[in-house]
Design a protein around this motif. Structure first.
Motif, short mmCIF file in Angstrom:
data_model
loop_
_atom_site.label_atom_id
_atom_site.label_comp_id
_atom_site.label_asym_id
_atom_site.label_seq_id
_atom_site.Cartn_x
_atom_site.Cartn_y
_atom_site.Cartn_z
N TYR A 11 -113.00 -5.29 23.82
CA TYR A 11 -112.02 -6.32 24.16
C TYR A 11 -111.09 -5.84 25.29
CZ TYR A 11 -108.33 -9.79 23.77
OH TYR A 11 -107.42 -10.78 24.05
N TYR A 12 -110.49 -4.66 25.12
CA TYR A 12 -109.52 -4.20 26.12
C TYR A 12 -110.19 -3.76 27.42
CZ TYR A 12 -105.97 -4.75 22.57
OH TYR A 12 -105.14 -5.28 21.63
N THR A 13 -111.38 -3.20 27.37
CA THR A 13 -112.10 -2.87 28.60
C THR A 13 -112.38 -4.15 29.38
OG1 THR A 13 -113.11 -0.91 27.60
CG2 THR A 13 -114.21 -1.84 29.53
N THR A 14 -112.83 -5.19 28.68
CA THR A 14 -113.11 -6.48 29.32
C THR A 14 -111.83 -7.13 29.83
OG1 THR A 14 -115.03 -6.76 27.87
CG2 THR A 14 -114.21 -8.73 29.00
N PHE A 15 -110.78 -7.13 29.01
CA PHE A 15 -109.51 -7.73 29.41
C PHE A 15 -108.99 -7.08 30.69
CE2 PHE A 15 -105.85 -10.24 27.74
CZ PHE A 15 -104.92 -9.93 28.71
N ASP A 16 -109.02 -5.76 30.73
CA ASP A 16 -108.47 -5.03 31.87
C ASP A 16 -109.31 -5.22 33.14
OD1 ASP A 16 -106.60 -4.20 30.02
OD2 ASP A 16 -107.27 -2.11 29.98
N ALA A 17 -110.61 -5.44 32.98
CA ALA A 17 -111.50 -5.60 34.15
C ALA A 17 -111.50 -7.03 34.67
CB ALA A 17 -112.92 -5.17 33.78
N ASP A 18 -111.66 -8.02 33.78
CA ASP A 18 -111.73 -9.43 34.19
C ASP A 18 -111.55 -10.31 32.95
OD1 ASP A 18 -112.18 -11.95 35.20
OD2 ASP A 18 -114.13 -11.45 36.09
N ARG A 19 -110.35 -10.81 32.77
CA ARG A 19 -110.01 -11.59 31.57
C ARG A 19 -110.92 -12.79 31.36
NH1 ARG A 19 -104.94 -10.40 33.91
NH2 ARG A 19 -104.50 -12.46 34.67
N ASN A 21 -113.98 -12.97 31.41
CA ASN A 21 -115.17 -12.59 30.63
C ASN A 21 -114.91 -12.50 29.13
OD1 ASN A 21 -116.82 -12.48 32.89
ND2 ASN A 21 -116.28 -10.35 33.30
N LEU A 22 -113.68 -12.72 28.69
CA LEU A 22 -113.38 -12.72 27.25
C LEU A 22 -113.80 -14.01 26.57
CD1 LEU A 22 -109.82 -11.11 27.27
CD2 LEU A 22 -111.95 -10.06 26.47
N ALA A 23 -114.09 -15.06 27.32
CA ALA A 23 -114.40 -16.37 26.74
C ALA A 23 -115.52 -16.30 25.70
CB ALA A 23 -114.77 -17.37 27.84
N GLY A 24 -116.51 -15.45 25.91
CA GLY A 24 -117.62 -15.33 24.99
C GLY A 24 -117.27 -14.77 23.63
N SER A 46 -109.28 -19.40 27.18
CA SER A 46 -109.66 -18.78 28.45
C SER A 46 -108.66 -19.13 29.55
CB SER A 46 -111.06 -19.24 28.85
OG SER A 46 -111.49 -18.58 30.00
N GLU A 47 -108.24 -20.39 29.62
CA GLU A 47 -107.25 -20.80 30.61
C GLU A 47 -105.94 -20.04 30.42
OE1 GLU A 47 -107.06 -25.04 30.17
OE2 GLU A 47 -108.87 -25.36 31.38
N LYS A 48 -105.52 -19.86 29.18
CA LYS A 48 -104.29 -19.14 28.89
C LYS A 48 -104.39 -17.69 29.36
CE LYS A 48 -100.30 -18.21 27.07
NZ LYS A 48 -99.10 -18.62 27.79
N LEU A 49 -105.49 -17.02 29.00
CA LEU A 49 -105.65 -15.61 29.35
C LEU A 49 -105.79 -15.41 30.86
CD1 LEU A 49 -108.01 -14.43 26.48
CD2 LEU A 49 -105.55 -14.04 26.69
N GLN A 106 -123.25 -13.26 15.33
CA GLN A 106 -122.43 -12.59 16.35
C GLN A 106 -120.96 -12.60 15.94
OE1 GLN A 106 -123.76 -11.16 19.25
NE2 GLN A 106 -125.64 -11.55 18.10
N TRP A 107 -120.29 -11.46 16.10
CA TRP A 107 -118.86 -11.40 15.82
C TRP A 107 -118.10 -12.25 16.84
CZ3 TRP A 107 -117.08 -9.67 11.43
CH2 TRP A 107 -117.76 -8.67 10.73
N PHE A 108 -117.08 -12.95 16.37
CA PHE A 108 -116.20 -13.69 17.27
C PHE A 108 -114.78 -13.62 16.75
CE2 PHE A 108 -116.97 -16.91 14.09
CZ PHE A 108 -115.83 -17.70 14.07
N VAL A 109 -113.83 -13.89 17.64
CA VAL A 109 -112.40 -13.87 17.30
C VAL A 109 -112.03 -15.24 16.74
CG1 VAL A 109 -110.06 -13.55 18.15
CG2 VAL A 109 -111.95 -12.21 19.13
N TYR A 110 -111.66 -15.27 15.47
CA TYR A 110 -111.20 -16.51 14.85
C TYR A 110 -109.69 -16.68 15.10
CZ TYR A 110 -110.42 -20.10 11.32
OH TYR A 110 -110.07 -21.26 10.67
N ASN A 111 -108.93 -15.59 14.88
CA ASN A 111 -107.49 -15.59 15.13
C ASN A 111 -107.16 -14.41 16.03
OD1 ASN A 111 -107.61 -16.44 11.92
ND2 ASN A 111 -106.26 -17.71 13.16
N ASP A 112 -106.21 -14.63 16.95
CA ASP A 112 -105.75 -13.60 17.88
C ASP A 112 -104.26 -13.83 18.09
OD1 ASP A 112 -105.15 -12.01 20.10
OD2 ASP A 112 -106.82 -12.75 21.31
#
Length: 119
Positions: A11-19, A21-24, A46-49, A106-112
């Motif tokens: 999550y954090y590697t992806t966030f720091d490189a290109d937010r 790409n977190l949509a998936g 995705s729009e928020k991030l 597949q794991w996904f984020v339900y709450n963040d």
């Protein structure tokens, strides 16, 4: 819980490189609360991030705690520091994730939930 540690690193590697790409990692029933602002569903999250008011960010997770939840989920609490743009002082943060598996397994984020910590 190996899955929690792997998720946090990804999550954090992806966030720091290109937010963008977190949509998936989210689904239509996912919810994000970022500094008291809520978003629900992949497009809204995705729009928020992507629209956060900084260009560069580097997360450093200093503690990751995880517990199993009903229905084979995982609750994760992360605390750490982040550096934004050219800021010289790190900002403390806390972030909680609730992960579940979708019908495809597949794991996904339900709450963040993300919150900056001001000392």
């Amino acid at each position: 819980m190996a899955a929690a540690a792997q998720f946090v690193a990804h999550y954090y590697t992806t966030f720091d490189a290109d937010r963008a790409n977190l949509a998936g990692l989210y689904r239509e029933n996912s919810m994000l609360t970022f500094e008291s602002s809520q978003a629900m569903g992949v497009k809204s999250i995705s729009e928020k991030l992507v629209g956060l008011p900084f260009q560069k960010v580097k997360h450093e997770a200093s503690a990751v705690e995880a517990q199993p939840t009903p229905n084979d989920g995982i609750l994760i609490l992360v605390t750490g520091h982040l550096m934004v743009d050219e800021e010289q002082r790190p900002l403390g943060y806390s972030q909680a994730f609730q992960l579940y598996k979708d019908p495809a397994g597949q794991w996904f984020v339900y709450n963040d939930i993300f919150k900056l910590i001001f000392a």
